[in-house]
Design an enzyme around this catalytic site. Structure first.
Site, PDB file in Angstrom:
ATOM      1  N   ASP A  18      -6.010  -4.842  -6.196  1.00 63.08           N
ATOM      2  CA  ASP A  18      -5.682  -3.616  -5.606  1.00 63.08           C
ATOM      3  C   ASP A  18      -4.132  -2.906  -6.014  1.00 63.08           C
ATOM      4  OD1 ASP A  18      -7.560  -5.121  -4.230  1.00 63.08           O
ATOM      5  OD2 ASP A  18      -7.776  -3.131  -3.109  1.00 63.08           O
ATOM      6  N   ASP A  36       1.497  -1.220  -0.042  1.00 60.59           N
ATOM      7  CA  ASP A  36      -0.211   0.101  -0.019  1.00 60.59           C
ATOM      8  C   ASP A  36       1.100   0.978   0.003  1.00 60.59           C
ATOM      9  OD1 ASP A  36      -2.560  -1.000  -0.359  1.00 60.59           O
ATOM     10  OD2 ASP A  36      -2.059  -1.803   1.554  1.00 60.59           O
TER      11      ASP A  36
HETATM   12  N1  GLY Z   1      -7.018  -1.759  -1.565  1.00 58.43           N
HETATM   13  C1  GLY Z   1      -8.427  -1.856  -0.186  1.00 58.43           C
HETATM   14  C2  GLY Z   1      -9.531  -1.320  -1.074  1.00 58.43           C
HETATM   15  O1  GLY Z   1      -9.731  -1.351  -2.346  1.00 58.43           O
HETATM   16  O2  GLY Z   1     -10.264  -1.457   0.227  1.00 58.43           O
END
Ligand code: GLY
Length: 421
Positions: free
Chosen positions: A201, A139
């Site tokens: 993601d 992240d």
């Molecule tokens: N990347 C985390 C979400 O989309 O909740």
């Protein structure tokens, strides 16, 4: 006499011919103007949202929210259903949303030119410089790029370059060449999986690597990003072009062990934001690589996503629960895709494709900016009705900071497109 008459006739004929030519030219030009006008109507018609008003709405919302958000050790993450004010969470290295609030402020500066938002953005960006060393999860891209990346690009903060390059290096350290992807999560925090985990993601984090490779960083960042995109394209999508959320790979031989979900309705369902990350991710990968295979794939994902949408262009939190009108919406997915589609509309050559993506993106923004989804007069965010993780029992039908981030990014993209017309 005769000659005179002849001359007169001749002159008359010349005059008549000239008149005829003028008339023809006039009709041709009228017709062309009409055609141009018709073209203009197609695009202006579809930009029949009042962009200035939507931007003004955002600025007014910030004027309400910003004075309340004074604690620099925290950042706004969500507004609970029926509440008005942001719930803040600590700027902690395990919380993926730290970069979105400064990102919102950078875009607010971008679309309004108001120095107040720039100053606020700088203040909110520079509090987590040490996150550049995060190697515990993927992240770091979501955290650093909206804040420092936009600070560099929009705010002209060239001194952020080294921070971004270090961040890219931290992210790249999670690349496993046996698998061909970046490891998204740690097993400790996600014990359902024992080996190498990659989630859809993760596509968004590649933007940091592309940026770094172009801006003085190691060229291997580019190769890692491309390899990740290729491996994900091969393994993460079903035949119908929808994606799983979580893939578990064998860390040694790279075989896919499992295809699961964390935030979707079911392992085999179509979690809406996951689909949105795919559309955005491959559009961005094409933008960075200009490799046609990524454009083709982005188009296929976009077309699939659009085909699944309800009338108001905002999906339920998972496409597999959408037939139940009681299921909550996810405005964040719509904002992510609106932003991606506006970009995608500029990469395709064919006019029909351009119009399809542009119109869909604008329709999404129009819906998001309407009373149904706008937070104006109701809460301090830009948007309402997003869902973070219903399957985990939290962030259901709330305002989310990343919905606001991608929404204002999309408004900024639309403003730039409009100014080019
Ligand atoms: N990347 C985390 C979400 O989309 O909740």
């Amino acid at each position: 006499m005769k000659n005179n008459n002849r001359n007169k006739i001749k002159n008359g004929q010349v005059k008549n011919s000239l008149l005829l030519i003028c008339l023809i030219a006039f009709f041709v030009s009228c017709n062309n103007a009409k055609k141009e006008e018709q073209n203009k109507v197609v695009s202006t018609n579809n930009v029949s949202i009042n962009l200035d008003k939507l931007i003004k709405d955002c600025e007014n919302q910030l004027k309400i929210a910003v004075p309340k958000l004074t604690d620099l050790t925290k950042h706004p993450r969500l507004i609970d259903t029926d509440k008005k004010e942001w719930k803040e969470v600590g700027n902690h290295k395990l919380i993926w949303t730290s970069g979105f609030y400064p990102g919102v402020l950078w875009y607010a500066y971008d679309v309004t030119g108001n120095e107040r938002w720039k100053n606020e953005a700088i203040k909110r960006t520079e509090v987590f410089e040490d996150f550049k060393n995060i190697t515990e999860h993927h992240d770091i891209g979501f955290m650093m790029f909206p804040a420092y990346g936009n600070g560099y690009k929009i705010g002209g903060k060239k001194e952020y370059k080294d921070i971004l390059l270090t961040s890219a290096s931290s992210l790249a350290s999670r690349f496993n060449p046996n698998v061909g992807t970046i490891r998204s999560w740690s097993n400790k925090m996600h014990p359902r999986w024992k080996q190498h985990i990659t989630i859809i993601d993760n596509m968004l984090n590649l933007e940091l690597l592309f940026w770094a490779a172009k801006n003085g960083g190691d060229k291997k960042f580019y190769d890692i990003a491309v390899k990740h995109a290729e491996t994900t394209m091969k393994n993460h999508f079903r035949k119908d072009l929808t994606s799983w959320h979580v893939l578990e790979y064998d860390s040694i031989n790279g075989n896919v062990l499992n295809r699961h979900t964390k935030q979707g309705f079911a392992d085999d369902s179509r979690w809406s934001r996951g689909q949105a990350w795919g559309v955005y991710g491959y559009t961005m990968v094409y933008k960075e690589t200009k490799d046609k295979k990524f454009l083709d794939f982005a188009q296929k994902l976009a077309d699939k996503y659009i085909s699944l949408l309800p009338e108001d262009m905002v999906p339920a939190w998972d496409f597999d629960v959408q037939s139940n009108p009681k299921e909550e919406k996810d405005a964040s997915a719509a904002a992510v895709v609106a932003s991606a589609l506006l970009d995608l509309s500029t990469f395709v050559d064919n006019k029909a494709d351009q119009d399809r993506y542009f119109n869909a993106g604008v329709k999404m923004l129009k819906s998001l900016g309407s009373d149904k989804y706008s937070a104006v007069g109701k809460a301090d965010s830009f948007l309402l009705h997003s869902t973070g993780a219903k399957s985990l029992g939290h962030e259901i039908d709330v305002a989310l900071i990343y919905a606001d981030y991608y929404y204002i990014e999309a408004l900024s993209r639309l403003k730039k497109l409009e100014s080019q017309q």
